[in-house]
Design a protein around this motif. Sequence first.
Motif, PDB file in Angstrom:
ATOM      1  N   GLN A 291       0.658  -1.276  -0.006  1.00  0.00           N
ATOM      2  CA  GLN A 291       0.072   0.034  -0.084  1.00  0.00           C
ATOM      3  C   GLN A 291       1.003   1.199   0.178  1.00  0.00           C
ATOM      4  N   LYS A 292       2.232   0.934  -0.325  1.00  0.00           N
ATOM      5  CA  LYS A 292       3.149   2.180  -0.318  1.00  0.00           C
ATOM      6  C   LYS A 292       2.287   3.397  -1.262  1.00  0.00           C
ATOM      7  N   THR A 293       2.863   4.583  -0.946  1.00  0.00           N
ATOM      8  CA  THR A 293       2.381   5.616  -2.001  1.00  0.00           C
ATOM      9  C   THR A 293       3.552   6.801  -1.678  1.00  0.00           C
ATOM     10  N   ARG A 294       4.026   7.726  -2.745  1.00  0.00           N
ATOM     11  CA  ARG A 294       4.820   8.756  -2.471  1.00  0.00           C
ATOM     12  C   ARG A 294       4.027   9.900  -1.681  1.00  0.00           C
ATOM     13  N   HIS A 295       4.419  10.599  -0.906  1.00  0.00           N
ATOM     14  CA  HIS A 295       3.602  11.683  -0.244  1.00  0.00           C
ATOM     15  C   HIS A 295       4.702  13.000  -0.576  1.00  0.00           C
ATOM     16  N   ARG A 296       3.761  14.094  -0.387  1.00  0.00           N
ATOM     17  CA  ARG A 296       4.426  15.512  -0.518  1.00  0.00           C
ATOM     18  C   ARG A 296       5.111  15.268   0.918  1.00  0.00           C
ATOM     19  N   ILE A 297       6.449  15.938   0.665  1.00  0.00           N
ATOM     20  CA  ILE A 297       7.125  16.312   1.890  1.00  0.00           C
ATOM     21  C   ILE A 297       7.502  17.900   2.091  1.00  0.00           C
ATOM     22  N   ASP A 298       7.085  18.341   3.222  1.00  0.00           N
ATOM     23  CA  ASP A 298       7.193  19.722   3.222  1.00  0.00           C
ATOM     24  C   ASP A 298       8.528  20.094   3.632  1.00  0.00           C
ATOM     25  N   PRO A 299       9.082  20.781   2.710  1.00  0.00           N
ATOM     26  CA  PRO A 299      10.405  21.313   3.152  1.00  0.00           C
ATOM     27  C   PRO A 299      10.750  22.023   4.376  1.00  0.00           C
ATOM     28  N   ASP A 300       9.681  22.769   4.807  1.00  0.00           N
ATOM     29  CA  ASP A 300       9.832  23.467   6.143  1.00  0.00           C
ATOM     30  C   ASP A 300       9.725  22.608   7.374  1.00  0.00           C
ATOM     31  N   ALA A 301       9.400  21.193   7.161  1.00  0.00           N
ATOM     32  CA  ALA A 301       9.243  20.316   8.232  1.00  0.00           C
ATOM     33  C   ALA A 301      10.627  19.335   8.348  1.00  0.00           C
ATOM     34  N   ILE A 302      11.612  19.504   7.487  1.00  0.00           N
ATOM     35  CA  ILE A 302      12.682  18.663   7.635  1.00  0.00           C
ATOM     36  C   ILE A 302      13.855  19.639   8.273  1.00  0.00           C
ATOM     37  N   PRO A 303      14.869  18.938   8.617  1.00  0.00           N
ATOM     38  CA  PRO A 303      15.930  19.892   9.511  1.00  0.00           C
ATOM     39  C   PRO A 303      16.310  21.113   8.678  1.00  0.00           C
ATOM     40  N   SER A 304      16.338  22.385   9.132  1.00  0.00           N
ATOM     41  CA  SER A 304      16.783  23.344   8.529  1.00  0.00           C
ATOM     42  C   SER A 304      18.174  23.850   9.001  1.00  0.00           C
ATOM     43  N   PRO A 305      19.206  23.756   8.102  1.00  0.00           N
ATOM     44  CA  PRO A 305      20.441  24.526   8.510  1.00  0.00           C
ATOM     45  C   PRO A 305      20.251  25.933   8.919  1.00  0.00           C
ATOM     46  N   ILE A 306      19.464  26.749   8.392  1.00  0.00           N
ATOM     47  CA  ILE A 306      19.228  28.180   9.053  1.00  0.00           C
ATOM     48  C   ILE A 306      19.000  28.233  10.297  1.00  0.00           C
ATOM     49  N   GLN A 307      18.016  27.238  10.657  1.00  0.00           N
ATOM     50  CA  GLN A 307      17.351  27.204  12.190  1.00  0.00           C
ATOM     51  C   GLN A 307      18.408  26.711  13.156  1.00  0.00           C
ATOM     52  N   VAL A 308      19.305  25.626  12.703  1.00  0.00           N
ATOM     53  CA  VAL A 308      20.213  25.271  13.667  1.00  0.00           C
ATOM     54  C   VAL A 308      21.423  26.407  13.820  1.00  0.00           C
ATOM     55  N   ILE A 309      21.728  27.276  12.756  1.00  0.00           N
ATOM     56  CA  ILE A 309      22.768  27.992  12.806  1.00  0.00           C
ATOM     57  C   ILE A 309      22.365  29.335  13.613  1.00  0.00           C
ATOM     58  N   GLU A 310      20.852  29.555  13.539  1.00  0.00           N
ATOM     59  CA  GLU A 310      20.253  30.716  14.359  1.00  0.00           C
ATOM     60  C   GLU A 310      20.206  30.370  15.823  1.00  0.00           C
ATOM     61  N   ASP A 311      19.556  29.003  16.303  1.00  0.00           N
ATOM     62  CA  ASP A 311      19.487  28.634  17.408  1.00  0.00           C
ATOM     63  C   ASP A 311      20.945  28.741  18.085  1.00  0.00           C
ATOM     64  N   ASP A 312      22.002  28.362  17.382  1.00  0.00           N
ATOM     65  CA  ASP A 312      23.373  28.201  18.154  1.00  0.00           C
ATOM     66  C   ASP A 312      23.770  29.543  18.514  1.00  0.00           C
ATOM     67  N   LYS A 313      23.694  30.608  17.450  1.00  0.00           N
ATOM     68  CA  LYS A 313      23.997  31.832  17.552  1.00  0.00           C
ATOM     69  C   LYS A 313      23.104  32.522  19.109  1.00  0.00           C
ATOM     70  N   LEU A 314      21.935  32.019  19.214  1.00  0.00           N
ATOM     71  CA  LEU A 314      21.171  32.411  20.253  1.00  0.00           C
ATOM     72  C   LEU A 314      21.524  32.007  21.614  1.00  0.00           C
ATOM     73  N   ASN A 315      21.915  30.679  21.525  1.00  0.00           N
ATOM     74  CA  ASN A 315      22.312  29.813  22.634  1.00  0.00           C
ATOM     75  C   ASN A 315      23.782  30.189  23.235  1.00  0.00           C
ATOM     76  N   LYS A 316      24.691  30.248  22.104  1.00  0.00           N
ATOM     77  CA  LYS A 316      26.070  30.309  22.481  1.00  0.00           C
ATOM     78  C   LYS A 316      26.862  31.410  22.078  1.00  0.00           C
ATOM     79  N   GLY A 317      26.335  32.452  21.414  1.00  0.00           N
ATOM     80  CA  GLY A 317      26.961  33.391  20.772  1.00  0.00           C
ATOM     81  C   GLY A 317      27.169  34.750  21.840  1.00  0.00           C
TER      82      GLY A 317
END
Length: 1070
Positions: A291-317
């Motif tokens: 029953q497998k089918t190909r679904h739409r993957i939302d690019p906003d829902a997968i890990p974002s390099p920008i989010q990780v970079i911004e979080d690190d600036k916030l936490n460690k900068g």
Amino acid sequence: MNVNQQPHMASPYGQPQSGYQGYQQTGYGNQHVPGGYPTPYAPYNGPASTYQPGPPQAPSSFAPSSAVHSQPLPPDSVAQTAPQPFYGAPPTPPQPFPGAAPPFSAAGPAQPPAPPLGSQQSFSQAHPPSQPQFTSAPPPVSTASYGGPPPTTQASHPRAPPLTSQPSTFSGGPPPTSSPSQYPQPMPQQPPVSQPNPFHSGPPQPTTAAGFPPQGGPPLRVPHPGVQGPPMTSQGPPTSQTNHVAPPQPGMLPGPPPVNMAGPPAQPSMQGYPPQQNGKYLYSSDIPPVQKTRHRIDPDAIPSPIQVIEDDKLNKGNEPFVTGVRGQVPPLVTTKFQVKDQGNASPRFIRCTAYNMPCTSDMAKQSQVPLAAVIKPLATLPLDENGPYIVDHGESGPIRCNRCKAYMCPYMQFIEGGRRFQCGFCSCVTEVPPHYFQHLDHTGKRVDCYDRPELSMGSYEFLATVDYCKNNKIPQPPAFIFLIDVSYNAVKNGMVAIVCQELKTLLDYLPRENPNVASNIRVGFVTYNKVLHFYNVKASLAQPQMMVVSDVADMFVPLLDGFLVNVAESRVVIESLLDQIPDMFADTRETETVFGPVIQAGLEALKAADCAGKLFVFHSSLPIAEAPGKLKNREDKKLVGTDKEKSLFQAQVSFYSNLAKECVAQGCCVDLFLFPNQYVDVATLGVVPTSTGGSIYKYTYFQGQADQERFLNDLRKDVQKQMGFDAVMRVRTSTGIRPTDFFGSFYMSNTTDVELAGLDCDKTVTVEFKHDDKLSEETGALMQCAVLYTSCSGQRRLRVHNMAVNCCTQLADLYRNCETDTIINYFAKYAYRGVLNNPTKNVRDSLINQCAQILACYRKNCASPSSAGQLILPECMKLLPVYLNCVLKSDILHPGADISLDDRAYLRQLVSAMDVAESHAFFYPRLLPVHKLNVEGNALPVAVRDSEERLSKGGVYLLETGLNLFLWVGANAQQELLQNIFGAPAFSQIDPNMTSLPILDNPYSKRLREIIESFRAQRSRYMKLMVVKQEDKLELIFKHFLVEDKNNSGGASYVDFLCHMHKEIRQLLS
């Protein structure tokens, strides 16, 4: 893993498969493109879900919190999609990636919950009776309305066209669309803004791959002088593939269903759980095979390099990084931070792949996480940090362990009242020399501990005694020799005149330790074509004298006195020479050059002067003149992609590796500036620079006017930068691990000593460690990097960097303390060396396999039990797939048709000595929306992800790769913005050939130029600016750097690669 081993399945970088015709591809905005790109994946022929058009159904609201599982490990979180009813159906077109749709829970405190997404679905076998059936109520404005078939999708484009090219008709007016996210700062939870969408009910107008109006004729080639990355070809009308059907976005209507489909529609799944703190990423595709089918993957829902970079600036900068605590992971290279050295080397000198090493080799093998350190011994520090202190122990020299010869450092334990010390590396006990004795305090520390850098700091320098010098005599100050190609090409393109003009002023800026004292580096000059011309520039001469050596087969230096001179003493004669050289060769007809004898000449001159030094060679063409080291043109594009491709990266003749060995023995470092108009065999010419710690700079199709700025900035930086000569580096480790492999620009005559004729502040050496015994959790693992070198003033010194990391018996602790950017730096160097001896496909498969093993081991041993359909990534490695995909798609491992063999060889050699910050920008470029620039403050706008769907037509974006800068201008950019930046009132009046922005008197222009200058200051090479107008031919080069998208040579998009990694991991786990 052995590079030649076969992987489990077709890599996402295989040959394009033939696919299923008849789907559209989106471009910019709502334009539609006939066909899609060729898919790199093998199709899957299983049945898929089907539906019948029915009344629209709104997606379910946010999931209840009970659907979120808590995990035992703190830095992890999980979310799953709700099961949906599945209806039987006949088979549809072949589907890639069975069931691999990750509805990701993107973790991180600052990320907003995703809005309801109607296009993501998962199916389960059971038909939950409680599932609501269709209602005929119209949907709320901001949710998706479906009047068509299920989305068979791939997430690489912003908006969706009808699924078939038949005319489509819709009732009820234009459907709402959601505006594409620009990835701003965290936003409150809210549905997307809706706008009406002008949907045509006829077939879409044909456009090209990028959504532009179609162009006739063959694919165009865009050779652009000065682009260090490759030019790209444009595509003709692409063939359509199932893999590339664009999905309906929330709020968009799909077209009518394909024929033979029946049954009610499946429900849109529930999406958008609130993100968890410290999330473990996972997605669900937990479905029985039928029953497998190909679904739409939302690019906003997968890990974002920008989010990780911004979080690190916030936490460690915000607070300083203090190095006193063993095994703490430093801030990312993208975060601005201050370092306080309290016993471990600053991350500017050493970055590790793991700050918590496995205690046993079995554990290391199981996890497959590489254990390596990227060491940059002479790194330049920011102004607010002190450089390493210099310690002088007088004639007796540095204090060392008797057995392993490690240098005195904070890990030595003083015993017996301070009369002896026990080595932290090998545990041997050594007597403390009487002059070094000091009492201990009540804690067992020496009372002078904090007065001595070697007892309290991670990095410091010792003045070396005569015993540390070659032949036991104090070295002479080093020399710089400039060797200038004066053949027809070099004169005609303006290089000779530019070099001679620049050297007149540059010689005042030779490196020195004390800015108030003149540099004591001596200089010499040679010009050459197929013979060599040496110049006597002795201060007592009225005019320089030229001596020609035409016997290039047996090179010698025709003069001793007057060749290497002090700049201040001989200034008048030198300036006279530099004025005369361009005129002397202005009418030359000599096109042939030599290369081997040129390096031999510089080497012989340094030998005669008995000093170390650096050769600056300015060279233009393939050396085909009769001489040692003569080369033939072996450029053969037909070998690319075959098993013989590796020969293109290897040197053509062994002459240069033997010459490199002689150069290293003398401390003769070679920097090569290339100005080629065609193939020059960089793979062979680069052997001497890369073996002697030198650099290669390449200016293809050099034109004086356009490329002068970049070349001169590179030359100035290269001449002025701090460096060490005649260096030897050794890495010592505590019992249990040992250094086994080294990557970089150097030579090794044995297994332990890294020999560098020159070592500058930008060069790194990457060291891999392997276990040779067990490590203990109490003592951790220690490493000490010692570099013996001659400073530019002629002083022999030892620079020492110490690093202690933790050791663990639990895999979870290893996975919690890794540094992905450093792992990627190591993987790139490992792979780029691998192509010398293996087909590129094997190298790619080996990387994919190792990455899958790293993630599968985590899944199996550290994540709490969950269904196999979920992809679970460790928090600190959630960007490993996106970054690894960038390495796999890079021009070395997966070349497009337009990149030259020389460019590939050049980039391969360049990356081998890159530090982590430069490899990060090289593989995942920084993309700044400059239209969001705040001219009041100093803060930069938050970067956006490297994907075309993140670009807004009304925006202006600055893309930085570490080698190039692009300013992309959208066709609908505001008039005021264009006026402020370019002084042009309209898009059409911007000159795409400009290489620098006009200096305009407005705060916007000033701030943007400041940003560009600050980016350039951060990189070791000058980045030339290119202005790219939307839909202009240069845009193809720009798009090559949007690394989250599919590329023209078949490299997978981030979404596709993530699915592929998931499949590999599942195969390993099953």
